[in-house]
Write an enzyme that holds these catalytic residues in place. Structure first.
Site, PDB file in Angstrom:
ATOM      1  N   LYS A  71     -55.170  20.712  11.587  1.00 45.65           N
ATOM      2  CA  LYS A  71     -55.557  19.911  10.394  1.00 45.65           C
ATOM      3  C   LYS A  71     -57.002  19.931   9.900  1.00 45.65           C
ATOM      4  O   LYS A  71     -57.246  20.285   8.737  1.00 45.65           O
ATOM      5  CB  LYS A  71     -54.873  18.497  10.326  1.00 45.65           C
ATOM      6  CG  LYS A  71     -53.616  18.407  10.503  1.00 45.65           C
ATOM      7  CD  LYS A  71     -52.918  18.559   9.394  1.00 45.65           C
ATOM      8  CE  LYS A  71     -51.192  18.217   9.071  1.00 45.65           C
ATOM      9  NZ  LYS A  71     -50.688  18.518   8.220  1.00 45.65           N
TER      10      LYS A  71
ATOM     11  N   ASN B 118     -50.318   6.327   8.645  1.00 41.34           N
ATOM     12  CA  ASN B 118     -49.081   6.407   8.996  1.00 41.34           C
ATOM     13  C   ASN B 118     -48.028   6.148   7.925  1.00 41.34           C
ATOM     14  O   ASN B 118     -48.151   5.194   6.977  1.00 41.34           O
ATOM     15  CB  ASN B 118     -48.550   5.214  10.082  1.00 41.34           C
ATOM     16  CG  ASN B 118     -49.121   5.613  11.541  1.00 41.34           C
ATOM     17  OD1 ASN B 118     -50.323   5.875  11.591  1.00 41.34           O
ATOM     18  ND2 ASN B 118     -48.367   5.400  12.758  1.00 41.34           N
TER      19      ASN B 118
ATOM     20  N   ARG C 297     -52.394  -0.167  13.522  1.00 38.30           N
ATOM     21  CA  ARG C 297     -52.173   0.837  12.651  1.00 38.30           C
ATOM     22  C   ARG C 297     -52.005   0.464  11.194  1.00 38.30           C
ATOM     23  O   ARG C 297     -51.548  -0.704  10.873  1.00 38.30           O
ATOM     24  CB  ARG C 297     -50.643   1.481  12.947  1.00 38.30           C
ATOM     25  CG  ARG C 297     -50.598   2.263  14.203  1.00 38.30           C
ATOM     26  CD  ARG C 297     -51.490   3.427  14.569  1.00 38.30           C
ATOM     27  NE  ARG C 297     -51.294   4.219  15.581  1.00 38.30           N
ATOM     28  CZ  ARG C 297     -52.090   3.820  16.803  1.00 38.30           C
ATOM     29  NH1 ARG C 297     -53.161   3.051  16.823  1.00 38.30           N
ATOM     30  NH2 ARG C 297     -51.806   4.573  17.713  1.00 38.30           N
TER      31      ARG C 297
ATOM     32  N   TRP D 107     -41.756   0.849  23.330  1.00 36.24           N
ATOM     33  CA  TRP D 107     -42.549   1.633  24.129  1.00 36.24           C
ATOM     34  C   TRP D 107     -44.044   1.244  23.991  1.00 36.24           C
ATOM     35  O   TRP D 107     -44.596   0.992  22.711  1.00 36.24           O
ATOM     36  CB  TRP D 107     -42.393   3.101  23.877  1.00 36.24           C
ATOM     37  CG  TRP D 107     -41.173   3.529  24.270  1.00 36.24           C
ATOM     38  CD1 TRP D 107     -40.040   2.836  25.153  1.00 36.24           C
ATOM     39  CD2 TRP D 107     -40.401   4.943  24.136  1.00 36.24           C
ATOM     40  NE1 TRP D 107     -38.997   3.456  25.257  1.00 36.24           N
ATOM     41  CE2 TRP D 107     -39.156   4.924  24.863  1.00 36.24           C
ATOM     42  CE3 TRP D 107     -40.932   6.051  23.372  1.00 36.24           C
ATOM     43  CZ2 TRP D 107     -38.421   5.897  24.690  1.00 36.24           C
ATOM     44  CZ3 TRP D 107     -40.029   7.005  23.477  1.00 36.24           C
ATOM     45  CH2 TRP D 107     -38.885   7.066  24.191  1.00 36.24           C
TER      46      TRP D 107
ATOM     47  N   LEU E 115     -40.114  13.711   4.697  1.00 39.98           N
ATOM     48  CA  LEU E 115     -40.272  12.445   4.595  1.00 39.98           C
ATOM     49  C   LEU E 115     -41.057  12.275   3.135  1.00 39.98           C
ATOM     50  O   LEU E 115     -40.662  11.687   2.062  1.00 39.98           O
ATOM     51  CB  LEU E 115     -40.936  11.744   5.680  1.00 39.98           C
ATOM     52  CG  LEU E 115     -41.615  10.290   5.193  1.00 39.98           C
ATOM     53  CD1 LEU E 115     -40.797   9.233   4.897  1.00 39.98           C
ATOM     54  CD2 LEU E 115     -42.328   9.795   6.476  1.00 39.98           C
ATOM     55  N   VAL E 116     -42.174  12.813   2.965  1.00 32.40           N
ATOM     56  CA  VAL E 116     -43.082  12.881   1.832  1.00 32.40           C
ATOM     57  C   VAL E 116     -42.294  13.629   0.581  1.00 32.40           C
ATOM     58  O   VAL E 116     -42.508  13.352  -0.466  1.00 32.40           O
ATOM     59  CB  VAL E 116     -44.593  13.219   2.109  1.00 32.40           C
ATOM     60  CG1 VAL E 116     -45.450  13.031   1.059  1.00 32.40           C
ATOM     61  CG2 VAL E 116     -44.987  12.390   3.381  1.00 32.40           C
ATOM     62  N   GLY E 117     -42.070  14.825   1.050  1.00 30.12           N
ATOM     63  CA  GLY E 117     -41.515  15.717  -0.092  1.00 30.12           C
ATOM     64  C   GLY E 117     -40.327  14.994  -0.915  1.00 30.12           C
ATOM     65  O   GLY E 117     -40.270  15.156  -1.980  1.00 30.12           O
TER      66      GLY E 117
ATOM     67  N   TYR F 259     -52.979  19.416  17.099  1.00 31.33           N
ATOM     68  CA  TYR F 259     -52.429  18.903  15.541  1.00 31.33           C
ATOM     69  C   TYR F 259     -53.627  18.675  14.949  1.00 31.33           C
ATOM     70  O   TYR F 259     -54.043  19.069  13.967  1.00 31.33           O
ATOM     71  CB  TYR F 259     -51.688  17.672  15.869  1.00 31.33           C
ATOM     72  CG  TYR F 259     -51.295  17.094  14.443  1.00 31.33           C
ATOM     73  CD1 TYR F 259     -50.027  17.751  13.645  1.00 31.33           C
ATOM     74  CD2 TYR F 259     -51.798  15.987  13.921  1.00 31.33           C
ATOM     75  CE1 TYR F 259     -49.607  17.103  12.501  1.00 31.33           C
ATOM     76  CE2 TYR F 259     -51.344  15.306  12.819  1.00 31.33           C
ATOM     77  CZ  TYR F 259     -50.629  15.788  11.906  1.00 31.33           C
ATOM     78  OH  TYR F 259     -50.053  15.219  10.845  1.00 31.33           O
TER      79      TYR F 259
HETATM   80  P1  NDP Z   1     -41.308  15.762   7.621  1.00 36.07           P
HETATM   81  O1  NDP Z   1     -41.346  15.999   9.457  1.00 36.07           O
HETATM   82  O2  NDP Z   1     -40.513  14.751   7.311  1.00 36.07           O
HETATM   83  O3  NDP Z   1     -41.216  17.545   7.136  1.00 36.07           O
HETATM   84  C1  NDP Z   1     -41.724  18.335   7.341  1.00 36.07           C
HETATM   85  C2  NDP Z   1     -41.579  19.381   6.554  1.00 36.07           C
HETATM   86  O4  NDP Z   1     -42.294  20.522   6.838  1.00 36.07           O
HETATM   87  C3  NDP Z   1     -40.204  19.833   6.243  1.00 36.07           C
HETATM   88  O5  NDP Z   1     -39.821  19.948   4.968  1.00 36.07           O
HETATM   89  C4  NDP Z   1     -40.030  21.014   7.004  1.00 36.07           C
HETATM   90  O6  NDP Z   1     -38.800  21.733   6.512  1.00 36.07           O
HETATM   91  C5  NDP Z   1     -41.242  21.760   6.855  1.00 36.07           C
HETATM   92  N1  NDP Z   1     -41.582  22.683   7.564  1.00 36.07           N
HETATM   93  C6  NDP Z   1     -41.672  22.519   9.179  1.00 36.07           C
HETATM   94  N2  NDP Z   1     -42.273  23.650   9.535  1.00 36.07           N
HETATM   95  C7  NDP Z   1     -41.913  24.482   8.538  1.00 36.07           C
HETATM   96  C8  NDP Z   1     -42.268  26.045   8.549  1.00 36.07           C
HETATM   97  N3  NDP Z   1     -42.404  26.880   9.769  1.00 36.07           N
HETATM   98  N4  NDP Z   1     -42.003  26.676   7.414  1.00 36.07           N
HETATM   99  C9  NDP Z   1     -41.685  25.827   6.385  1.00 36.07           C
HETATM  100  N5  NDP Z   1     -41.591  24.593   6.374  1.00 36.07           N
HETATM  101  C10 NDP Z   1     -41.661  24.056   7.299  1.00 36.07           C
HETATM  102  O7  NDP Z   1     -42.995  15.381   7.557  1.00 36.07           O
HETATM  103  P2  NDP Z   1     -43.708  14.632   6.842  1.00 36.07           P
HETATM  104  O8  NDP Z   1     -42.880  14.390   5.181  1.00 36.07           O
HETATM  105  O9  NDP Z   1     -43.760  13.142   7.684  1.00 36.07           O
HETATM  106  O10 NDP Z   1     -45.244  15.028   6.341  1.00 36.07           O
HETATM  107  C11 NDP Z   1     -45.553  15.666   5.386  1.00 36.07           C
HETATM  108  C12 NDP Z   1     -47.343  16.003   5.681  1.00 36.07           C
HETATM  109  O11 NDP Z   1     -47.802  14.700   6.020  1.00 36.07           O
HETATM  110  C13 NDP Z   1     -47.423  16.738   6.837  1.00 36.07           C
HETATM  111  O12 NDP Z   1     -48.480  17.601   6.538  1.00 36.07           O
HETATM  112  C14 NDP Z   1     -47.788  15.597   7.958  1.00 36.07           C
HETATM  113  O13 NDP Z   1     -48.797  16.601   8.753  1.00 36.07           O
HETATM  114  C15 NDP Z   1     -48.819  14.626   7.337  1.00 36.07           C
HETATM  115  N6  NDP Z   1     -48.621  13.340   7.838  1.00 36.07           N
HETATM  116  C16 NDP Z   1     -47.531  12.694   7.993  1.00 36.07           C
HETATM  117  C17 NDP Z   1     -47.513  11.479   8.701  1.00 36.07           C
HETATM  118  C18 NDP Z   1     -46.410  10.734   8.842  1.00 36.07           C
HETATM  119  O14 NDP Z   1     -46.729   9.615   9.396  1.00 36.07           O
HETATM  120  N7  NDP Z   1     -45.245  11.105   8.945  1.00 36.07           N
HETATM  121  C19 NDP Z   1     -48.843  10.924   8.778  1.00 36.07           C
HETATM  122  C20 NDP Z   1     -49.885  11.574   8.203  1.00 36.07           C
HETATM  123  C21 NDP Z   1     -49.839  12.897   8.001  1.00 36.07           C
HETATM  124  P3  NDP Z   1     -37.409  21.423   7.199  1.00 36.07           P
HETATM  125  O15 NDP Z   1     -36.833  20.280   6.439  1.00 36.07           O
HETATM  126  O16 NDP Z   1     -36.553  22.669   6.795  1.00 36.07           O
HETATM  127  O17 NDP Z   1     -37.538  21.674   8.555  1.00 36.07           O
END
Ligand code: NDP
Length: 322
Positions: A148, A173, A216, A209, A18-20, A144
């Site tokens: 973190k 979020n 939030r 749910w 999502l963020v990437g 988690y």
């Molecule tokens: P996503 O679930 O959308 O993406 C997770 C990413 O991590 C994917 O690119 C996935 O790769 C990669 N990944 C997972 N496991 C591995 C692994 N073992 N080795 C290499 N890469 C891995 O996450 P978000 O973009 O939502 O989250 C980004 C960051 O923000 C995280 O650190 C999360 O903890 C933090 N965060 C997220 C929130 C949210 O609401 N979403 C809220 C607050 C913080 P692949 O696509 O190949 O599976």
């Protein structure tokens, strides 16, 4: 030469999430990359970052000078309730491998990603950056949360021992295109987007749910992406920074459901299943520190961002993560 900027090779771990994807949009499609910057977006297919040898190999390949570290096992309340141990172990090893290898490869800066859900359960509000370690996290997600929190411990120790300027951001979020829209395992907003889409398609009721009263703060992934790029370039503290809309923009889950219902123009019944957990009632975060640095940053209005997210999901239904 004076004024000359060194080339920056930025590795974004978790670049397919999502963020990437939002950072990729900001730097590649919206012209956010500066001259001399190279951006590399990784997914788990290129390297499993829980594995130290694979982590090292990907650093050897790309030789990054800077890192935005997003890769993590991520999920919503119901996945946390089922898999606390996996959240602890996977995130701990991903973070240890990335931060340790970054130091060994002389990476100048790492920006890691924490979350407001790692803060103490029993606390005063609003939460700020000084309060991360003040007490145990909520029992729903302590695996988690502790994994973190150790990133912050690592960053502080790495600065003291090696002078490294590794830091972290703390988003509330997040939502947007490319989210995980799984109903069982996703976060509340994308799960509601998926449920509402299906309820409209199938002519059924929307089941929310929990009681809908949980509070939030939500940040659109593209706004967060812009802020992450700013942190990488400009923010010099080791102490983390909360990246969030203001406290006054905190809203109930019911408000969120209503915004999604409006975006899909869903006219069927909406029911609240109060037998399901609400998670933490609230985790109000202060964005005062962010506002001291960037008083004029404009967040995308919530309803516009929700509409874009719902449209993206409907248009990409066959390929969206769900
Ligand atoms: P996503 O679930 O959308 O993406 C997770 C990413 O991590 C994917 O690119 C996935 O790769 C990669 N990944 C997972 N496991 C591995 C692994 N073992 N080795 C290499 N890469 C891995 O996450 P978000 O973009 O939502 O989250 C980004 C960051 O923000 C995280 O650190 C999360 O903890 C933090 N965060 C997220 C929130 C949210 O609401 N979403 C809220 C607050 C913080 P692949 O696509 O190949 O599976």
């Amino acid at each position: 030469m004076e004024g000359e900027t060194k080339p920056m090779r930025v590795l974004v771990t978790g670049g397919s999430g999502l963020v990437g994807k939002a950072i990729e949009r900001v730097v590649k499609q919206e012209g956010g990359a500066r001259e001399g910057e190279e951006w590399i977006f990784l997914s788990s297919k290129e390297a499993d970052l829980t594995n130290a040898a694979e982590t090292r190999a990907i650093f050897e390949k790309h030789r990054p000078t800077h890192i935005i570290h997003l890769a993590a096992k991520v999920g919503g309340l119901f996945l946390h309730l089922r898999e606390n141990l996996d959240f602890w172990k996977k995130n701990l090893s991903i973070n240890e491998n990335v931060l340790q290898t970054a130091h060994e490869f002389d990476v100048a800066k790492v920006v890691s990603c924490l979350s407001t859900c790692i803060f103490p359960d029993k606390t005063t509000y609003p939460i700020d950056e000084t309060m991360i370690h003040n007490g145990p996290p909520h029992e729903s997600n302590w695996g988690y949360a502790y994994a973190k929190r150790m990133v912050d411990v690592h960053n502080r120790a790495c600065f003291k021992q090696h002078g490294r300027r590794y830091t972290a951001v703390i988003p509330t979020n997040i939502f947007g295109p490319h989210d995980n829209f799984s109903i069982e395992d996703g976060h509340v907003l994308p799960a509601l987007v998926h449920k509402t889409y299906k309820a409209k398609r199938d002519g059924t009721a929307l089941e929310v749910w929990g009681c809908g009263q949980g509070l939030r703060q939500f940040i659109f992934s593209v706004d967060l992406a812009r802020l992450c790029v700013w942190v990488l370039r400009e923010y010099d503290e080791i102490e983390p920074i909360i990246l969030s809309v203001g406290e006054e923009e905190e809203m109930t889950i019911k408000d969120v459901a209503n915004a999604i219902v409006d975006a899909f123009e869903f006219t069927g019944p909406v029911n609240y299943d109060t037998s399901k957990s609400d998670g933490q009632l609230k985790k109000t975060a202060s964005n005062a520190k962010l506002r001291r640095y960037l008083p004029n940053f404009t967040f995308t209005p919530f309803h516009a961002a929700v509409k874009e997210t719902c449209d993206w999901f409907a248009n990409n239904y066959s390929v969206a993560r769900k």
